[in-house]
Scaffold this motif. Structure first.
Motif, PDB file in Angstrom:
ATOM      1  N   TYR A   1       0.827  -1.213   0.000  1.00  0.00           N
ATOM      2  CA  TYR A   1       0.000   0.000   0.000  1.00  0.00           C
ATOM      3  C   TYR A   1       0.859   1.259   0.000  1.00  0.00           C
ATOM      4  N   GLU A   2       1.633   1.477   1.052  1.00  0.00           N
ATOM      5  CA  GLU A   2       2.389   2.730   1.158  1.00  0.00           C
ATOM      6  C   GLU A   2       3.516   2.809   0.120  1.00  0.00           C
ATOM      7  N   ILE A   3       4.379   1.790   0.073  1.00  0.00           N
ATOM      8  CA  ILE A   3       5.505   1.824  -0.869  1.00  0.00           C
ATOM      9  C   ILE A   3       5.010   1.748  -2.309  1.00  0.00           C
ATOM     10  N   LYS A   4       4.027   0.906  -2.556  1.00  0.00           N
ATOM     11  CA  LYS A   4       3.461   0.801  -3.905  1.00  0.00           C
ATOM     12  C   LYS A   4       2.873   2.122  -4.354  1.00  0.00           C
ATOM     13  N   GLU A   5       2.145   2.784  -3.446  1.00  0.00           N
ATOM     14  CA  GLU A   5       1.490   4.039  -3.792  1.00  0.00           C
ATOM     15  C   GLU A   5       2.512   5.134  -4.101  1.00  0.00           C
ATOM     16  N   ALA A   6       3.647   5.104  -3.390  1.00  0.00           N
ATOM     17  CA  ALA A   6       4.646   6.158  -3.556  1.00  0.00           C
ATOM     18  C   ALA A   6       5.561   5.930  -4.752  1.00  0.00           C
ATOM     19  N   TYR A   7       5.902   4.669  -5.017  1.00  0.00           N
ATOM     20  CA  TYR A   7       6.951   4.399  -6.010  1.00  0.00           C
ATOM     21  C   TYR A   7       6.462   3.625  -7.239  1.00  0.00           C
ATOM     22  N   PHE A   8       5.328   2.937  -7.140  1.00  0.00           N
ATOM     23  CA  PHE A   8       4.826   2.160  -8.279  1.00  0.00           C
ATOM     24  C   PHE A   8       3.337   2.435  -8.489  1.00  0.00           C
ATOM     25  N   PRO A   9       2.966   3.703  -8.722  1.00  0.00           N
ATOM     26  CA  PRO A   9       1.543   4.052  -8.798  1.00  0.00           C
ATOM     27  C   PRO A   9       0.835   3.485 -10.024  1.00  0.00           C
ATOM     28  N   HIS A  10       1.579   3.023 -11.030  1.00  0.00           N
ATOM     29  CA  HIS A  10       0.942   2.531 -12.260  1.00  0.00           C
ATOM     30  C   HIS A  10       1.125   1.026 -12.434  1.00  0.00           C
ATOM     31  N   SER A  11       1.383   0.311 -11.342  1.00  0.00           N
ATOM     32  CA  SER A  11       1.517  -1.136 -11.415  1.00  0.00           C
ATOM     33  C   SER A  11       0.132  -1.782 -11.423  1.00  0.00           C
ATOM     34  N   PHE A  12       0.093  -3.088 -11.726  1.00  0.00           N
ATOM     35  CA  PHE A  12      -1.181  -3.809 -11.764  1.00  0.00           C
ATOM     36  C   PHE A  12      -1.852  -3.837 -10.390  1.00  0.00           C
ATOM     37  N   LEU A  13      -1.084  -3.589  -9.324  1.00  0.00           N
ATOM     38  CA  LEU A  13      -1.650  -3.571  -7.976  1.00  0.00           C
ATOM     39  C   LEU A  13      -2.617  -2.409  -7.785  1.00  0.00           C
ATOM     40  N   ASN A  14      -2.599  -1.452  -8.730  1.00  0.00           N
ATOM     41  CA  ASN A  14      -3.498  -0.310  -8.632  1.00  0.00           C
ATOM     42  C   ASN A  14      -4.806  -0.520  -9.380  1.00  0.00           C
ATOM     43  N   TYR A  15      -5.015  -1.694  -9.998  1.00  0.00           N
ATOM     44  CA  TYR A  15      -6.335  -2.011 -10.519  1.00  0.00           C
ATOM     45  C   TYR A  15      -7.316  -1.986  -9.345  1.00  0.00           C
ATOM     46  N   THR A  16      -8.458  -1.397  -9.534  1.00  0.00           N
ATOM     47  CA  THR A  16      -9.385  -1.186  -8.421  1.00  0.00           C
ATOM     48  C   THR A  16      -9.751  -2.473  -7.675  1.00  0.00           C
ATOM     49  N   PRO A  17     -10.073  -3.591  -8.334  1.00  0.00           N
ATOM     50  CA  PRO A  17     -10.389  -4.811  -7.567  1.00  0.00           C
ATOM     51  C   PRO A  17      -9.216  -5.290  -6.713  1.00  0.00           C
ATOM     52  N   ILE A  18      -7.995  -5.215  -7.253  1.00  0.00           N
ATOM     53  CA  ILE A  18      -6.824  -5.664  -6.499  1.00  0.00           C
ATOM     54  C   ILE A  18      -6.531  -4.698  -5.364  1.00  0.00           C
ATOM     55  N   CYS A  19      -6.663  -3.410  -5.640  1.00  0.00           N
ATOM     56  CA  CYS A  19      -6.446  -2.383  -4.614  1.00  0.00           C
ATOM     57  C   CYS A  19      -7.432  -2.547  -3.461  1.00  0.00           C
ATOM     58  N   SER A  20      -8.704  -2.782  -3.795  1.00  0.00           N
ATOM     59  CA  SER A  20      -9.727  -2.963  -2.756  1.00  0.00           C
ATOM     60  C   SER A  20      -9.458  -4.220  -1.935  1.00  0.00           C
ATOM     61  N   LEU A  21      -9.048  -5.294  -2.621  1.00  0.00           N
ATOM     62  CA  LEU A  21      -8.731  -6.537  -1.912  1.00  0.00           C
ATOM     63  C   LEU A  21      -7.553  -6.337  -0.966  1.00  0.00           C
ATOM     64  N   ASN A  22      -6.546  -5.621  -1.423  1.00  0.00           N
ATOM     65  CA  ASN A  22      -5.377  -5.376  -0.571  1.00  0.00           C
ATOM     66  C   ASN A  22      -5.761  -4.585   0.675  1.00  0.00           C
ATOM     67  N   LEU A  23      -6.649  -3.598   0.528  1.00  0.00           N
ATOM     68  CA  LEU A  23      -7.074  -2.804   1.682  1.00  0.00           C
ATOM     69  C   LEU A  23      -7.886  -3.649   2.661  1.00  0.00           C
ATOM     70  N   ALA A  24      -8.728  -4.545   2.130  1.00  0.00           N
ATOM     71  CA  ALA A  24      -9.485  -5.444   3.007  1.00  0.00           C
ATOM     72  C   ALA A  24      -8.537  -6.372   3.776  1.00  0.00           C
ATOM     73  N   LEU A  25      -7.521  -6.904   3.078  1.00  0.00           N
ATOM     74  CA  LEU A  25      -6.539  -7.768   3.740  1.00  0.00           C
ATOM     75  C   LEU A  25      -5.697  -6.983   4.736  1.00  0.00           C
ATOM     76  N   LEU A  26      -5.447  -5.702   4.429  1.00  0.00           N
ATOM     77  CA  LEU A  26      -4.696  -4.845   5.345  1.00  0.00           C
ATOM     78  C   LEU A  26      -5.432  -4.723   6.678  1.00  0.00           C
ATOM     79  N   TYR A  27      -6.725  -4.397   6.635  1.00  0.00           N
ATOM     80  CA  TYR A  27      -7.486  -4.247   7.868  1.00  0.00           C
ATOM     81  C   TYR A  27      -7.682  -5.591   8.567  1.00  0.00           C
TER      82      TYR A  27
END
Length: 295
Positions: free
Chosen positions: A37-63
């Motif tokens: 989340y933090e490092i990806k957002e700062a340094y790799f903002p255009h990676s596949f991890l920023n696809y909305t379904p993957i991003c939402s899943l990562n945030l759910a797993l984060l919490y």
């Protein structure tokens, strides 16, 4: 986690299981929050991890990982409370089997609790019909369902853990102090008072450890806890994009301290054990010893 898994730290299997599960939960926090989340957002903002379904899943797993880390800490605190204060219940509750059941229940409930988090977010923008990034839905701030869910989340984490950790550690410390007082009185009556009583010294160290753990958790969660309270009584919201606002700055600072909190409790528990420290030293020395033997 590797050192704990070897079973050479002089800890019971029950304690080892709790520490292993807490370490795993803390590691998940580092992966999902610090890295994905933090490092990806700062340094790799255009990676596949920023696809909305993957991003939402990562945030759910984060919490999910944060809730696991916090509630496993509460469970372990309760286990130590039972082990020290309730000798009759200790033999039945403080066992590896019960520890495994408690860990399974906590992880399962944390998964169920954080399923709605996946649906909080929507795409920030569409690029070639592909949804990108995660943006909090406007309905999150107006819907009674999401308002109730936020209250529910606030009560479960961090309000309830705050109270439970303080309660169990206060009762445990009080029990240790009373036991030390009785032991000192018995020694005085028998005229065998030992100024270097190892039992009392061990109990004193237990008090220091419990105070350190409680203080660490309360201190590092205090900022985000204050933000939870402020949201309920002032005209502001979580996850706003105004990064220059004082509340948003405090909120981000609170997230940083919360992330730190998930890493320190297990560290304090483990490093306070002499056998664990010895195993760390052996692990560091071993490669150099092999190198010198070859030379």
């Amino acid at each position: 986690m590797y050192i704990l898994s070897t079973g050479k730290c002089g800890l019971s299997r029950c304690i080892t299981r709790y520490l292993m599960s807490m370490s795993a939960a803390d590691l998940m926090v580092l992966i999902f929050e610090a890295i994905l989340y933090e490092i990806k957002e700062a340094y790799f903002p255009h990676s596949f991890l920023n696809y909305t379904p993957i991003c939402s899943l990562n945030l759910a797993l984060l919490y999910f990982s944060i809730d696991c880390s916090v509630w496993l800490t509460v469970a372990f605190t309760f286990d130590r409370f039972v082990a020290i204060c309730h000798q009759t219940l200790r033999a039945r509750y403080c066992t590896p089997k019960i520890a495994l059941v408690v860990m399974t229940v906590i992880c399962s409930l944390s998964i169920l609790q954080n399923i709605p988090v996946y649906f909080i977010y929507e795409a920030r923008e569409l690029i070639d019909n592909v949804p990108w990034s995660c943006f909090v839905k406007s309905s999150f701030y107006t819907s009674s369902f999401w308002t109730g869910y936020l209250w529910f989340e606030t009560i479960l984490t961090p309000f309830a853990p705050f109270l439970l950790i303080i309660l169990f550690n206060t009762l445990t410390i009080n029990h240790i102090i009373l036991a030390n007082r009785v032991r000192s009185q018995l020694q005085a009556k028998n005229r065998e008072k030992n100024p270097n009583d190892q039992e009392i010294e061990n109990r004193r160290k237990s008090i220091i450890l419990l105070v350190a753990l409680s203080g660490n958790f309360l201190l590092l969660w205090s900022v985000i806890f204050a933000c939870f309270i402020c949201v309920q009584f002032i005209d502001t919201q979580f996850l706003e994009t105004n990064y220059n606002g004082p509340f948003t700055i405090a909120e981000r600072f609170g997230y940083m301290l919360r992330c730190l909190s998930t890493c320190t409790n297990t560290f304090i528990y483990a490093v306070s054990q002499r056998h664990f420290r010895d195993e760390i030293k052996n692990m560091v020395r071993r490669p150099f010893a092999r190198l010198f033997n070859k030379l």
